[in-house]
Design a protein around this motif. Sequence first.
Motif, PDB file in Angstrom:
ATOM      1  N   ILE A 102      -4.863  -5.355 -10.635  1.00  0.00           N
ATOM      2  CA  ILE A 102      -3.942  -6.045  -9.722  1.00  0.00           C
ATOM      3  C   ILE A 102      -3.519  -5.103  -8.607  1.00  0.00           C
ATOM      4  O   ILE A 102      -3.437  -5.498  -7.435  1.00  0.00           O
ATOM      5  N   MET A 103      -3.294  -3.843  -8.947  1.00  0.00           N
ATOM      6  CA  MET A 103      -2.962  -2.848  -7.930  1.00  0.00           C
ATOM      7  C   MET A 103      -4.146  -2.615  -6.996  1.00  0.00           C
ATOM      8  O   MET A 103      -3.971  -2.450  -5.786  1.00  0.00           O
ATOM      9  N   LEU A 106      -4.162  -5.435  -4.596  1.00  0.00           N
ATOM     10  CA  LEU A 106      -3.054  -5.305  -3.643  1.00  0.00           C
ATOM     11  C   LEU A 106      -3.390  -4.287  -2.563  1.00  0.00           C
ATOM     12  O   LEU A 106      -3.183  -4.541  -1.367  1.00  0.00           O
ATOM     13  N   ASN A 109      -5.833  -5.670  -0.184  1.00  0.00           N
ATOM     14  CA  ASN A 109      -5.220  -6.725   0.626  1.00  0.00           C
ATOM     15  C   ASN A 109      -4.423  -6.148   1.794  1.00  0.00           C
ATOM     16  O   ASN A 109      -4.581  -6.554   2.944  1.00  0.00           O
ATOM     17  N   CYS A 114      -1.454   2.286  -2.906  1.00  0.00           N
ATOM     18  CA  CYS A 114      -0.529   1.593  -3.804  1.00  0.00           C
ATOM     19  C   CYS A 114      -0.314   2.458  -5.050  1.00  0.00           C
ATOM     20  O   CYS A 114      -1.259   3.074  -5.556  1.00  0.00           O
ATOM     21  N   ALA A 251       3.134  -9.687  -0.354  1.00  0.00           N
ATOM     22  CA  ALA A 251       1.978  -9.377  -1.202  1.00  0.00           C
ATOM     23  C   ALA A 251       2.391  -8.591  -2.438  1.00  0.00           C
ATOM     24  O   ALA A 251       1.871  -8.802  -3.543  1.00  0.00           O
ATOM     25  N   MET A 252       3.360  -7.688  -2.273  1.00  0.00           N
ATOM     26  CA  MET A 252       3.822  -6.880  -3.401  1.00  0.00           C
ATOM     27  C   MET A 252       4.573  -7.725  -4.428  1.00  0.00           C
ATOM     28  O   MET A 252       4.395  -7.555  -5.641  1.00  0.00           O
ATOM     29  N   GLU A 254       4.167 -10.822  -5.083  1.00  0.00           N
ATOM     30  CA  GLU A 254       3.191 -11.631  -5.803  1.00  0.00           C
ATOM     31  C   GLU A 254       2.421 -10.785  -6.811  1.00  0.00           C
ATOM     32  O   GLU A 254       2.164 -11.211  -7.941  1.00  0.00           O
ATOM     33  N   ALA A 255       2.066  -9.561  -6.416  1.00  0.00           N
ATOM     34  CA  ALA A 255       1.348  -8.665  -7.329  1.00  0.00           C
ATOM     35  C   ALA A 255       2.208  -8.314  -8.535  1.00  0.00           C
ATOM     36  O   ALA A 255       1.719  -8.271  -9.673  1.00  0.00           O
ATOM     37  N   SER A 256       3.499  -8.066  -8.304  1.00  0.00           N
ATOM     38  CA  SER A 256       4.408  -7.757  -9.405  1.00  0.00           C
ATOM     39  C   SER A 256       4.491  -8.933 -10.379  1.00  0.00           C
ATOM     40  O   SER A 256       4.459  -8.749 -11.609  1.00  0.00           O
ATOM     41  N   ASP A 258       2.171 -11.144 -10.851  1.00  0.00           N
ATOM     42  CA  ASP A 258       0.871 -11.231 -11.514  1.00  0.00           C
ATOM     43  C   ASP A 258       0.801 -10.277 -12.720  1.00  0.00           C
ATOM     44  O   ASP A 258       0.252 -10.620 -13.769  1.00  0.00           O
TER      45      ASP A 258
END
Length: 265
Positions: A102-103, A106, A109, A114, A251-252, A254-256, A258
């Motif tokens: 996931i990182m 990110l 993206n 990250c 974006a961050m 959403e990644a968190s 996820d």
Amino acid sequence: MAAYETALEDDDEVRDRDYVGSFARGLEVIKVFNRHTPRRTLSEVAEASGMTRATVRRFLLTLVREGYAETDGKYFNLKPKILEIGFSALSSMNIWDIAQPIMNALSANVQESCFAAVLDGDSVIYVARATSNRIMNVGISIGSRTPAHCVSTGRVLLAALPDAEFHSYLEKAKLHKFTPNTVTSKVKLRELVEETRLRGWSIVDQELEISLRSISVPIRDRDGKVVAALNVCCPAERVTPQDINSRILSAMLEASKDITRALQA
């Protein structure tokens, strides 16, 4: 009541017998070395750790003999082998196996480096990283340690502390100034941490290093507890605060989410 008090005293004695003070002091010597002071003299390590030169000398020479440190006769520095200790712990935490892809996504993206970090005393330790395909990426390595007060990861993690623990941190913390932007007022830091707690993220602009901006959001486990901070570091000349607030923040977040959802699967 007397029997209860005796039992408590016995427990304290057992804990004291189980506590290896020399091992704890050795760990303190290791923690003296960080990103900003990777090389130190014997006197500097003694001053930073609060130990005598003779005690520190024995610890340092043991680290050198075991291959965890090296010296040129005046300065000491840790060697990459020291990371084996941290990697042993990290490998047992399956959260990073889940978080890493996931990182990676990110970073690809937003086209920036990250990181993930955890709180350790008055510092944060970076425990995972993902780099973009840019030629130049922010040079923070896994195992790097930075002061919590002047980085966005630190403020996110401090905001997650219970009030009593955060109060204790503020009482003991030494807020060193690294750039003209570094916040060194404990009153101001408290305000910023409270603000982070309310809005759920933190942006720090060139407080650790000039030309480096960063944003962090919390990573939560399946129970909603903050276990780490997800971070994106950006060169100030390339990324404006407006870019961070809009494109990167969304974006961050959403990644968190996820990562948390993946932990619950």
